[in-house]
Scaffold this motif. Structure first.
Motif, mmCIF file in Angstrom:
data_model
loop_
_atom_site.group_PDB
_atom_site.id
_atom_site.type_symbol
_atom_site.label_atom_id
_atom_site.label_comp_id
_atom_site.label_asym_id
_atom_site.label_seq_id
_atom_site.Cartn_x
_atom_site.Cartn_y
_atom_site.Cartn_z
ATOM 1 N N ALA A 126 0.798 -1.230 0.000
ATOM 2 C CA ALA A 126 0.000 0.000 0.000
ATOM 3 C C ALA A 126 0.827 1.275 0.000
ATOM 4 O O ALA A 126 0.464 2.254 -0.662
ATOM 5 N N PHE A 157 -6.124 3.350 3.752
ATOM 6 C CA PHE A 157 -6.375 3.061 2.334
ATOM 7 C C PHE A 157 -7.803 2.623 2.042
ATOM 8 O O PHE A 157 -8.319 2.883 0.956
ATOM 9 N N LEU A 186 -5.019 0.638 -4.932
ATOM 10 C CA LEU A 186 -3.990 -0.161 -4.253
ATOM 11 C C LEU A 186 -2.910 -0.659 -5.218
ATOM 12 O O LEU A 186 -2.044 -1.431 -4.828
#
Length: 367
Positions: A126, A157, A186
């Motif tokens: 990430a 995220f 991502l």
């Protein structure tokens, strides 16, 4: 190089390489791997001969299937036993410190995310400056199945995905592919899985500079040239299901959202599996997911990791994670005896206690 090391380090010119090396365990991150990679990243940051870092996983099954939850099982108390915070504080604080280091690393970091990339593996992906998915990528944050929660920066995220996709993925642990990773933010590029070695060779052949910003641009341009054509990519499950996910999560309370997802009775296999996973999972985790995303919405990255550290350590100390791992991976009976046993039995006080810091000072206070 010690080929038995759980992380293999090497060099390709100005590109430093790190390979997670526990293929029989799908490269699941243990504490030794976390510490080895952390120290090496620190060394490479100060090494002027290193212009770029490459991270991948040994074998052909994937980058990393998650954290070493079996060690968490061994070191965590069962329900009703005396809480123990020592090992889990050490494990999670070092894992999250590594994740934060990747997010904030000055030099470009390229992570090859082919195959299985789940849980702690997504934590490695990430924060990288250049995140590569392939046509074989399978991602998920499946912590609801073991009574944990989507950590390793999930509060960051998942909140940045389109609409309420992050909420849905956190609640259901649903799997998604490389095209989905691009759609959800991502991944940055999709490359052919079979070209991993040749991509690394291409990167090693670049002309690098003393300026990390210019090097990032060089790496970006190189990876763009090597991308998989659009017509060779798998269709995006998340894009196709976007409107349905929005409808299923369009409620003001968590119980209503969970009821809508669990009650899905259509023919779609992906939604059926998501509903079944949520129904069989921890009753406490959905409350944590709902609250962590709400609280994490406006937190800094460092604040997110500090919040998640308290959550992870408290859930392990409560016996909840031990019971989830027992049922899934130790006894494999898939019949966890959750306490509390149902969503409506979880009190606001129990949820709040999970966010309460069990130390005088958060071990990540210096981030």
């Amino acid at each position: 190089m010690d080929q038995d090391s759980p992380v293999l380090f090497g060099r390709r010119g100005a590109v430093a390489t790190a390979t997670l090396n526990l293929p029989k365990a799908l490269n699941a991150l243990n504490l030794e791997m976390i510490e080895l990679l952390s120290r090496q990243l620190d060394d490479w940051a100060d090494d002027d001969s290193v212009a770029c870092v490459w991270i991948d996983g040994s074998g052909d099954k994937g980058l990393c299937a998650g954290g070493d939850v079996v060690s968490l099982y061994r070191e965590s108390p069962a329900y009703g036993e005396k809480p123990d915070y020592d090992f889990t504080t050490r494990f999670f604080s070092r894992e999250y410190r590594l994740d934060y280091r990747i997010h904030t690393y000055e030099k470009p970091i390229v992570v090859w995310g082919g195959g299985i990339v789940m849980g702690g593996g997504i934590g490695i992906v990430a924060g990288a400056s250049h995140r590569i998915a392939t046509e074989t990528t399978r991602m998920a944050m499946p912590e609801v199945t073991i009574g944990l929660f989507p950590d390793v920066g999930g509060s960051w995220f998942l909140n940045r995905m389109p609409g309420r996709l992050g909420l849905f993925l956190g609640l259901t642990g649903a799997q998604f592919n490389g095209s989905d990773a691009l759609f959800a933010g991502l991944a940055d590029r999709m490359l052919p899985n079979e070209r991993r070695e040749s991509v690394l060779t291409e990167l090693a052949g670049l002309e690098f500079f003393a300026d990390s910003k210019r090097n990032r641009e060089q790496v970006s341009n190189c990876l763009k040239r090597l991308e998989l054509p659009q017509d060779e990519r798998p269709p995006s499950i998340l894009r196709e299901h976007y409107d349905q996910v929005q409808n299923l999560t369009d409620f003001a309370t968590l119980p209503d959202v969970c009821q809508a997802i669990r009650s899905y009775d259509g023919d779609d296999k992906w939604l059926q599996k998501a509903a079944a996973t949520l129904a069989a999972g921890s009753p406490l985790t959905p409350w944590i997911v709902w609250e962590q995303l709400e609280r994490g919405r406006y937190l800094s990255l460092a604040e997110v990791f500090r919040m998640e550290l308290a959550l992870a350590v408290n859930l392990c100390a409560s016996g909840h994670v031990r019971e989830g791992v027992r049922a899934l991976l130790i006894d494999k009976d898939r019949k966890p005896q959750w306490q509390p046993a149902s969503l409506d039995e979880v009190s606001a006080e129990q949820v709040e206690a999970c966010f309460s810091e069990p130390w005088a000072e958060n071990p990540l206070a210096d981030l």
